[in-house]
Design a protein around this motif. Structure first.
Motif, PDB file in Angstrom:
ATOM      1  N   VAL A 150     -31.705  55.614   9.619  1.00 41.01           N
ATOM      2  CA  VAL A 150     -31.682  54.447   8.740  1.00 41.01           C
ATOM      3  C   VAL A 150     -30.269  54.384   8.178  1.00 41.01           C
ATOM      4  O   VAL A 150     -29.866  55.245   7.381  1.00 41.01           O
ATOM      5  N   GLY A 151     -29.507  53.388   8.630  1.00 44.25           N
ATOM      6  CA  GLY A 151     -28.098  53.354   8.249  1.00 44.25           C
ATOM      7  C   GLY A 151     -27.391  54.566   8.822  1.00 44.25           C
ATOM      8  O   GLY A 151     -27.487  54.857  10.019  1.00 44.25           O
ATOM      9  N   ASP A 152     -26.710  55.308   7.966  1.00 43.80           N
ATOM     10  CA  ASP A 152     -26.000  56.511   8.391  1.00 43.80           C
ATOM     11  C   ASP A 152     -26.841  57.766   8.253  1.00 43.80           C
ATOM     12  O   ASP A 152     -26.371  58.865   8.588  1.00 43.80           O
ATOM     13  N   GLN A 153     -28.057  57.641   7.778  1.00 40.26           N
ATOM     14  CA  GLN A 153     -28.901  58.803   7.523  1.00 40.26           C
ATOM     15  C   GLN A 153     -29.888  59.027   8.671  1.00 40.26           C
ATOM     16  O   GLN A 153     -30.639  58.124   9.046  1.00 40.26           O
ATOM     17  N   LYS A 154     -29.846  60.229   9.226  1.00 39.88           N
ATOM     18  CA  LYS A 154     -30.797  60.586  10.273  1.00 39.88           C
ATOM     19  C   LYS A 154     -32.213  60.671   9.699  1.00 39.88           C
ATOM     20  O   LYS A 154     -32.413  61.182   8.582  1.00 39.88           O
ATOM     21  N   ILE A 155     -33.159  60.187  10.429  1.00 39.27           N
ATOM     22  CA  ILE A 155     -34.567  60.300  10.006  1.00 39.27           C
ATOM     23  C   ILE A 155     -35.047  61.713  10.320  1.00 39.27           C
ATOM     24  O   ILE A 155     -34.815  62.204  11.436  1.00 39.27           O
ATOM     25  N   PRO A 156     -35.686  62.404   9.383  1.00 36.48           N
ATOM     26  CA  PRO A 156     -36.214  63.741   9.675  1.00 36.48           C
ATOM     27  C   PRO A 156     -37.107  63.716  10.909  1.00 36.48           C
ATOM     28  O   PRO A 156     -37.905  62.786  11.093  1.00 36.48           O
ATOM     29  N   PRO A 157     -36.976  64.705  11.804  1.00 36.51           N
ATOM     30  CA  PRO A 157     -37.739  64.703  13.054  1.00 36.51           C
ATOM     31  C   PRO A 157     -39.245  64.545  12.880  1.00 36.51           C
ATOM     32  O   PRO A 157     -39.905  63.933  13.729  1.00 36.51           O
TER      33      PRO A 157
END
Length: 307
Positions: A150-157
């Motif tokens: 989401v944007g620059d933030q990776k979504i937790p697996p």
């Protein structure tokens, strides 16, 4: 007296041939046959030639390469050997292996060797004739490696899953290859174009993309979601403690239900957009409209107003 003498002479004449020496008898037969008598054979009688001995079992050695770069495949392989009877019946499996370079001992005959590498495979028809045989199968395959953000933030697996489809005609999701794929998982596929669906959370935060897989290459892709996670609360006043056992329903402005949850403060991941929240507690119903902005996780409170 003369009569007796004649009889005796006749008897002598009759018995004479019975006393002919053997050598004389042989000369007699030679004269009649026009040559010497054949000598008796003491050799072995003529017999049909001996059948060739059956061909022995022999070893079949197999290995696999990636088409294109020719890289040897060392793991993730599933080998099967089928007996090909040639009578149109379905071949039967006679051997299996998960080794990188398996060896099989096979009787003379015709076989089909197959290797599976993820969802890609290759096969080859092999004739065994009693001699050791080595064969290499070339697998046309690449791989997908997926993640979400989401944007620059990776979504937790743990919060995102992927499904991969093969397009059929105009239907991008014509045939499901596999669902429930996790972040970072290597999905081996035949070369081609695939449709990927990324689901963030358990509601409507979904992203799609068409991705190309090439032989011998890993296609890494991050699907970017425009979504946020909101925490739902029913409170007596702003900032107050949430009521336990509240039943929540999240609806679109048109009235379609997106998600239902029960608890004091359940969390829901939603695509950005406008929503209506309905909270039910102790026989009372409360509503509120709210907006989800991508990347903005926050609390959504419904104040239980009396009267």
């Amino acid at each position: 007296m003369c009569v007796r003498l004649a009889a005796t002479a006749l008897a002598m004449l009759v018995t004479l041939p019975l006393t002919v020496p053997a050598a004389a008898q042989q000369d007699l037969f030679q004269d009649r046959l026009g040559g010497p008598l054949p000598s008796p054979s003491i050799t072995t009688p003529n017999l049909p030639p001996a059948l060739p001995s059956a061909e022995p079992d022999a070893q079949l050695s197999l290995s696999a390469l990636l088409s294109g770069p020719g890289t040897p495949l060392r793991q993730g392989l599933a080998w099967r050997v089928y007996e090909d009877r040639g009578d149109g019946t379905k071949p039967s499996i006679i051997a299996r292996s998960g080794e990188a370079e398996p060896h099989f001992t096979l009787a003379p005959g015709t076989y089909v060797a197959t290797v599976t590498y993820g969802f890609a495979s290759a096969s080859k028809r092999i004739v065994m004739g009693g001699q050791p045989t080595t064969e290499t199968l070339r697998v046309a395959a690449g791989a997908l490696k997926l993640s979400g953000a989401v944007g620059d933030q990776k979504i937790p697996p743990a919060q995102v899953l992927f499904s991969v489809f093969v397009p059929v005609g105009t239907n991008s999701e014509g045939r499901l290859v596999r669902s429930g794929i996790k972040t970072g998982e290597l999905l081996r596929l035949p070369e081609g174009t695939y449709h990927v669906v990324s689901t963030y959370g358990e509601s409507n935060a979904i992203q799609r993309a068409d991705l190309r897989v090439e032989n011998g290459k890993v296609t890494e892709a991050t699907l970017n979601h425009r979504a946020a996670t909101v925490t739902l609360k029913l409170v007596a006043a702003a900032g107050a403690e949430a009521f336990a056992g509240t039943a929540f329903s999240v609806l679109t402005p048109g009235g379609d239900t997106i998600r239902e949850a029960i608890g004091a403060f359940p969390q829901v991941t939603l695509a950005e957009g406008d929503y209506v929240l309905i909270a039910r507690h102790d026989g009372q119903v409360y509503t509120r409209e709210f907006k989800v902005e991508s990347g903005l996780d926050r609390d959504i409170e419904v104040v239980a107003k009396s009267g």
